[in-house]
Design an enzyme around this catalytic site. Structure first.
Site, PDB file in Angstrom:
ATOM      1  N   GLY A  60       0.889  -1.005  -0.154  1.00 36.71           N
ATOM      2  CA  GLY A  60       0.086   0.051  -0.177  1.00 36.71           C
ATOM      3  C   GLY A  60       0.872   1.277  -0.156  1.00 36.71           C
ATOM      4  O   GLY A  60       1.977   1.253   0.375  1.00 36.71           O
ATOM      5  N   GLN A  65       2.818   9.845   1.362  1.00 37.78           N
ATOM      6  CA  GLN A  65       3.877   9.207   1.449  1.00 37.78           C
ATOM      7  C   GLN A  65       5.075   9.604   0.223  1.00 37.78           C
ATOM      8  O   GLN A  65       6.277   9.503   0.248  1.00 37.78           O
ATOM      9  CB  GLN A  65       3.824   7.747   1.597  1.00 37.78           C
ATOM     10  N   CYS A 121       5.523   0.106   7.515  1.00 40.99           N
ATOM     11  CA  CYS A 121       5.151   1.046   6.886  1.00 40.99           C
ATOM     12  C   CYS A 121       6.480   1.474   5.936  1.00 40.99           C
ATOM     13  O   CYS A 121       7.628   1.488   6.335  1.00 40.99           O
ATOM     14  CB  CYS A 121       4.657   2.208   7.794  1.00 40.99           C
ATOM     15  N   LEU A 122       6.184   1.746   4.709  1.00 43.68           N
ATOM     16  CA  LEU A 122       7.397   2.200   3.637  1.00 43.68           C
ATOM     17  C   LEU A 122       7.973   3.691   4.081  1.00 43.68           C
ATOM     18  O   LEU A 122       8.918   3.901   3.791  1.00 43.68           O
ATOM     19  CB  LEU A 122       6.778   2.516   2.297  1.00 43.68           C
ATOM     20  N   HIS A 163      -4.831   1.469   7.249  1.00 41.99           N
ATOM     21  CA  HIS A 163      -3.463   1.947   7.468  1.00 41.99           C
ATOM     22  C   HIS A 163      -3.246   2.978   6.649  1.00 41.99           C
ATOM     23  O   HIS A 163      -2.601   4.086   6.823  1.00 41.99           O
ATOM     24  CB  HIS A 163      -2.385   0.811   7.377  1.00 41.99           C
ATOM     25  N   GLU A 164      -3.628   3.007   5.273  1.00 41.88           N
ATOM     26  CA  GLU A 164      -3.371   3.624   4.372  1.00 41.88           C
ATOM     27  C   GLU A 164      -4.231   5.047   4.279  1.00 41.88           C
ATOM     28  O   GLU A 164      -3.740   6.271   4.232  1.00 41.88           O
ATOM     29  CB  GLU A 164      -3.638   3.166   2.770  1.00 41.88           C
ATOM     30  N   HIS A 167      -2.996   7.614   6.632  1.00 40.72           N
ATOM     31  CA  HIS A 167      -1.711   8.694   6.108  1.00 40.72           C
ATOM     32  C   HIS A 167      -2.425   9.890   5.314  1.00 40.72           C
ATOM     33  O   HIS A 167      -1.996  10.973   5.263  1.00 40.72           O
ATOM     34  CB  HIS A 167      -1.176   8.017   4.759  1.00 40.72           C
TER      35      HIS A 167
END
Length: 198
Positions: A60, A65, A121-122, A163-164, A167
């Site tokens: 994701g 991000q 997470c990225l 989660h996404e 953001h």
């Protein structure tokens, strides 16, 4: 075939790799703006987001991000990533079975139940922790053409979506933890970041 899958078919996983901002970049704390124009610029940006997500690799990625504060995220929890040895002896990865999803201006209408899942997470590479999320939810969103869609989502797909979506509201997953745990993980990540010279 939907527009998202068309994008993937058309560029055969080619695209521009976008810079992924890592914690504590200010853009990760900002509440993102709704998307109002559904045009070619948006499609190109989403294509590059998908490319960046697959190459990272991740399941994701949200627009903030990669430096754009708009309410868009992409995800794919189904694709396969296989390590292959090339003729010269080096290794590479073969990606297949893409099932990309693009959510624009998502709104959660209903959250049901509870589940605990380990998340990463990225924007916080190397940090993993269990987070409590809703087990299922109803999400309303727009696709790349601006069409309105409503879906019921369950289990791990629901975790990824929550989660996404966080953001887009300026929340990273460690913000969901106790203050003590959040501070410990933030310190650990900043040490890792310094060590790697990021």
């Amino acid at each position: 075939m939907n527009t998202t899958q068309n994008l993937l078919e058309n560029y055969k996983l080619e695209g521009e790799s976008l810079t992924i901002f890592t914690y504590p970049a200010p853009i990760l704390k900002k509440v993102a703006e709704p998307v109002t124009e559904f045009n070619d610029e948006l499609k190109t940006f989403v294509k590059n987001m998908l490319y960046t997500m697959y190459m990272a690799p991740g399941i994701g990625l949200a627009a903030p991000q990669v430096g754009k504060s708009i309410r868009v995220f992409v995800m794919d929890i189904d694709y396969d990533r296989e390590e292959v040895t090339l003729a010269d002896g080096t290794t590479d990865y073969r990606l297949s079975n893409f099932n990309p999803k693009v959510l624009i201006n998502p709104v959660f209408k209903q959250k049901i139940g509870e589940q605990i899942c380990e998340e990463g997470c990225l924007s916080l590479p190397g940090i993993y922790e269990e987070v409590k999320r809703a087990e299922s939810l109803v999400v309303e969103y727009q696709d790349l053409d601006g069409n309105h869609i409503s879906e019921e989502i369950h289990e791990f797909r629901a975790v990824c979506m929550q989660h996404e979506n966080d953001h887009l509201d300026g929340i990273v997953f460690i913000d969901r933890l106790s203050l003590l745990k959040k501070n410990l993980l933030a310190k650990k990540f900043l040490k890792l970041k310094k060590k790697k010279g990021l």
